[in-house]
Enzyme design. Structure first.
Site, PDB file in Angstrom:
ATOM      1  CG  LEU B  43      -7.942   5.854   0.679  1.00 42.91           C
ATOM      2  CD1 LEU B  43      -7.487   5.251  -0.633  1.00 42.91           C
ATOM      3  CD2 LEU B  43      -8.252   7.330   0.495  1.00 42.91           C
ATOM      4  NE  ARG B 330       0.338  -4.112  -8.078  1.00 37.06           N
ATOM      5  CZ  ARG B 330      -0.198  -3.244  -7.246  1.00 37.06           C
ATOM      6  NH1 ARG B 330      -0.838  -3.675  -6.183  1.00 37.06           N
ATOM      7  NH2 ARG B 330      -0.109  -1.958  -7.461  1.00 37.06           N
ATOM      8  CG  HIS B 401       1.789  -4.060  -2.121  1.00 38.85           C
ATOM      9  ND1 HIS B 401       2.158  -2.928  -1.428  1.00 38.85           N
ATOM     10  CD2 HIS B 401       0.932  -3.638  -3.077  1.00 38.85           C
ATOM     11  CE1 HIS B 401       1.550  -1.871  -1.963  1.00 38.85           C
ATOM     12  NE2 HIS B 401       0.793  -2.284  -2.941  1.00 38.85           N
ATOM     13  CG  LEU B 441      -5.429   4.103  -3.951  1.00 41.92           C
ATOM     14  CD1 LEU B 441      -4.722   5.279  -4.609  1.00 41.92           C
ATOM     15  CD2 LEU B 441      -5.205   4.138  -2.460  1.00 41.92           C
TER      16      LEU B 441
END
Lengths: 247, 637
Positions: B43, B330, B401, B441
């Site tokens: 991205l 998270r 992650h 993102l």
């Protein structure tokens, strides 16, 4: 499990290749097909031999990097599944498979199971976009798109560009790939301005890259890991003839 | 060298606008005379390449994949945040800024985060204009959902494939520039060194991964958008090709590495099934919107989940965090999963899993609504785990992650090396010690579409660069350096595969530098890593030659770099004796087991300067100044 493999080995782009036999021992049913190949490669490396070259990256079925023929079927026989998501629990001890790269003039083999798919990039370069520069876009909610239209556009946009459709087609046609992008953009208001030139240019590019014609066998849809529908090709054809008449 | 973050003065809300105005511009007619190298096409890289190409710069874009469209951003599932407040639920730029600073446990720069929140609204507009098929309401408006610990619905999504659709949008824009000739695309090229001339980043050495040949490229500036380093743990949710090599080689050329110990462990991933496993698959945390997380109340309860009555289940997140419940951030969700498993209440064969149960959601909403929201995720789970989530609860365990740390950059996204800019996950600046869901993102696209076009222009317009070609001695020196390393790899001819060595490294990292870190575990890692590195260079096996496509050679080079980088990660974790966000030091916790920050001693960015392999790097500290938000103990109760 023990799995027997017959694998196409080819050292480089401009040399001949041949099939070689390998056996994968101690295969766990929880392995993916690629993890099974990892194990075969580990053994080859330990013996000082060159491992089987195959492409993969995300290993969760979305990047479109992996893919080869498993006994004549792109990505193997499980529907809607890339080879990285194909798990050995679907097979039996003693099964045999023949692994080959995608076979298509427009996808030259680079090594073993790896092919050059840059032709897909060039099809997108021919018009698979909306011509909008960064900055100055109007507020997103000023473009209203019905849920059914947005969903249909998404159905087409889901294509991962893996090339299985080309590999499955007896004509090595890229019609499913190309039509998915054309359909995605032609459904949306944002894609209207360039609708005519897009389809003409992308179809032309598809031909010049050496992909064959579509003869409506439907093999592409059958092997597509994302379930991209054959209807996209019908849409592309309709768009194409409309564009021809308009221009 | 003193670290100057170059944060503009003035009120927080005005900083970016005034900075843009104060920045120098490059005349449109002159832009094509300036070449910019962009490494990576996720991205950040693809959006930067397309935007800079549109502006008229001569852009050279590189990626290791066979097409820019395959960069790992494509795998992001859940969504992208933006402060649009379309839902009228109290969102604003300030609230997104505040949530991100707080979620990052007060270890991010206020000014960067505010700019990120401001840019978020433009990203959605831009992506919709490109034709990204975001989810819609029946009336045609954009749909939103609440995601990952946010109390407003600000997440835009495209089924479970948001990253794919955003990346294809950026990729298509980039392909348009390729067709126009303003962007030249070099796929299957791996950056193996950074070339500095007069202290400025002026080029890169890449290996053509198809032919094996070395290639040299010269430019006025270099942008790295090469992603994170999660695969240092071997098993992670990252793509198997993701690596730290480009960033690490830049670090070895002088770029500081900031906060490498800030790693994120995602709470909902499919558990490990065996040694053969090559990666872990994330299940979007949007699942926590409707799924309920639980384990049996009693230790060692191995009954089938359907046979465990409600009264003997512990919905531990709902119990401990009544206001956020299953939607805690998270790091909190991951740590709690580890705790219940450490208590012996984990489920599945390994005991290293918790249940994520949709039974109540299916009863409340019906099978079809649940299928509409999560159908593709359920399908994915069934393929991998061989169980049907409509019938039995999913088993989940945390996995590495995302990495918040990265190369140090100033407000202009430029590293301490002149001309070297770093975008997206590869830099360190916006997420502090913990990234909120649907923010990666946002950051990648903000950096590429809306930040770098301004800050790079400022650099180019204000910097004199010597006119050089790739025949310059610095290119030769760098290429020789790369070649020597490859020769060394091929010459070892040992008996262990790069994968086996990588797996060993991953185990050291997960056990010692994973979800919970202690002084002893980190010191242990710092003994084991150099030993493994030593073994690597004596015992790795890389058959074949370098003059053709060799995935094993590529991989060996990346593992070699990880064996150097891992030591820095562990050292950073050892040095930061506080807990914050994803960095949990057992010595530093509140009485009820939450991360305890030490603001007096650690309200700073740790930026490390390379001093040689195996040598202790120099630590530079950039103090973090909070003018707007007062750091407090995070609470999600």
């Amino acid at each position: 499990m023990r799995i027997h493999l017959t694998v196409w080995r080819q050292a480089g782009p401009n040399v001949g290749g041949a099939f070689h036999a390998y056996t994968a021992e101690n295969v766990s049913p929880d392995m993916s097909f690629l993890e099974m190949l990892d194990v075969v490669n580990e053994q080859l490396i330990k013996k000082g031999e060159e491992p089987i070259a195959f492409d993969s990256d995300c290993r969760e079925g979305i990047c479109g990097t992996c893919g080869f023929m498993i006994s004549g079927i792109p990505h193997g026989s499980q529907p809607h599944t890339t080879v990285c998501q194909l798990h050995m629990r679907k097979f039996n001890d003693g099964d045999s498979f023949t692994l080959e790269p995608w076979r298509a003039k427009a996808f030259p083999v680079l090594k073993d199971l790896v092919v050059d798919r840059s032709a897909f990039d060039r099809i997108i370069q021919a018009g698979g976009y909306t011509s909008v520069n960064t900055g100055g876009a109007k507020d997103a909610n000023n473009i209203l798109i019905g849920k059914d239209i947005a969903d249909a556009a998404m159905d087409s946009a889901e294509c991962i560009g893996c090339g299985a459709c080309v590999a499955a087609c007896k004509n090595a046609s890229a019609a499913l790939f190309t039509s998915a992008k054309i359909t995605h953009l032609s459904l949306l208001p944002q894609g209207q301005v360039e609708r005519t030139t897009r389809v003409l240019n992308m179809v032309e590019r598809m031909d010049t890259e050496g992909f064959g014609s579509c003869s409506n066998e439907g093999e592409c849809e059958a092997v597509c890991p994302k379930g991209i529908s054959l209807k996209n090709i019908a849409t592309m054809n309709k768009e194409f003839w409309k564009a021809v008449l308009q221009s | 060298m003193a670290l100057d973050s170059k944060i503009p003065s003035g009120p927080l809300a005005d900083k970016w606008d005034s900075h843009k105005f104060a920045s120098k511009l490059v005349n449109p007619a002159n832009r094509r005379k300036h070449t910019v190298i962009i490494v990576g096409t996720g991205l950040a890289g693809a959006s930067a390449a397309s935007s800079l190409g549109e502006l008229g710069y001569n852009v050279l874009s590189f990626c290791i994949q066979d097409s820019p469209r395959r960069a790992h951003s494509i795998a992001a599932q859940g969504g992208i945040n933006a402060a649009k407040n379309y839902q009228n639920d109290g969102d604003s730029v300030y609230r997104l800024f505040y949530d991100t600073i707080k979620g990052g446990d007060y270890r991010a720069r206020e000014a960067n985060v505010y700019r990120l929140a401001q840019s978020s609204v433009n990203i959605i507009d831009q992506c919709v204009a490109q034709g990204v098929p975001f989810a819609r309401e029946y009336g045609g408006h954009l749909d939103n959902r609440s995601f990952g610990g946010a109390q407003v619905s600000r997440t835009f999504y495209a089924r479970g494939q948001t990253g794919q659709q955003l990346l294809l949008g950026a990729y298509q824009s980039m392909q348009r520039q390729v067709a126009k000739g303003s962007v030249k695309q070099f796929a299957q090229r791996e950056m193996l060194d950074l070339v500095l001339i007069n202290g400025q980043a002026r080029g890169i050495i890449v290996r053509n991964l198809v032919t094996g040949q070395m290639e040299r490229y010269v430019a006025d500036a270099v942008c790295l958008a090469t992603g994170g380093y999660g695969t240092v743990y071997y098993l992670s949710t990252n793509a198997v090709g993701s690596n730290v090599t480009a960033a690490w080689r830049a670090h070895k050329r002088g770029a500081y590495f900031a906060n490498p110990c800030f790693t994120q462990i995602h709470p909902t991933c499919i558990p490990v099934s065996g040694e053969h496993q090559s990666k872990l698959t994330l299940m979007s945390e949007s699942l926590r919107n409707d799924g309920r997380v639980w384990v049996p109340k009693n230790n060692g309860d191995k009954r089938n989940p359907a046979d465990i009555p409600e009264s003997e289940r512990d919905y531990y997140l709902e119990r401990k965090y009544p206001s956020f419940g299953n939607l805690v951030p998270r790091d909190v969700a991951s740590r709690n999963a580890k705790q219940v498993c450490d208590d012996g209440r984990g489920v599945g064969e390994s005991g290293l899993a918790v249940y994520l149960d949709f039974k109540d959601a299916i009863q409340r909403l019906g099978h079809d609504v649940v299928a509409g929201r999560y159908g593709n995720l359920f399908e994915m789970y069934e393929k991998i785990a061989g169980e049907d989530p409509y019938k039995s609860p999913m088993r989940m365990y945390p996995a590495i992650h995302y990495t918040m740390g990265g190369l140090w950059v100033d407000y202009n996204l430029m590293s301490n090396v002149q001309g070297l800019h770093v975008l997206g996950e590869a830099n360190f600046s916006d997420h502090g010690a913990n990234r909120l869901g649907a923010s990666a993102l946002m950051q990648g696209l903000a950096d590429g579409y809306f930040v770098i076009p301004y800050t790079l222009a400022h650099y180019i317009a204000g910097t004199k660069v010597e006119k050089v070609t790739t025949d310059h001695d610095a290119f030769k020196e760098a290429e020789d350096n790369v070649q020597q390393r490859i020769n060394k790899l091929l010459a070892v001819k040992g008996s262990k595969t790069p994968r086996a060595l990588h797996r060993e490294l991953g185990q050291i990292m997960w056990d010692n530098v994973g979800m919970a870190r202690t002084d002893a575990s980190l010191k242990d890692a710092l003994v084991k890593i150099p030993k493994l590195r030593e073994e690597f260079w004596h015992n790795v096996s890389v058959p074949g030659d370098q003059n053709s496509l060799s995935k094993n050679l590529e991989y060996a080079g990346r593992v070699a770099d990880y064996l150097e980088f891992a030591e820095l990660l562990a050292l950073d974790a050892l040095t930061r004796t506080e807990s914050c966000g994803g960095h949990f030091r057992e010595e530093s916790q509140t009485p009820d087991g939450e991360a305890q920050r030490d603001d007096d001693n650690f309200t700073h960015v740790s930026a490390w300067e390379f001093q040689g392999v195996g040598q202790k790097p120099n630590l530079h500290k950039e103090p973090l100044v909070f003018e707007e938000v007062h750091p407090s103990q995070r609470s999600y109760k």
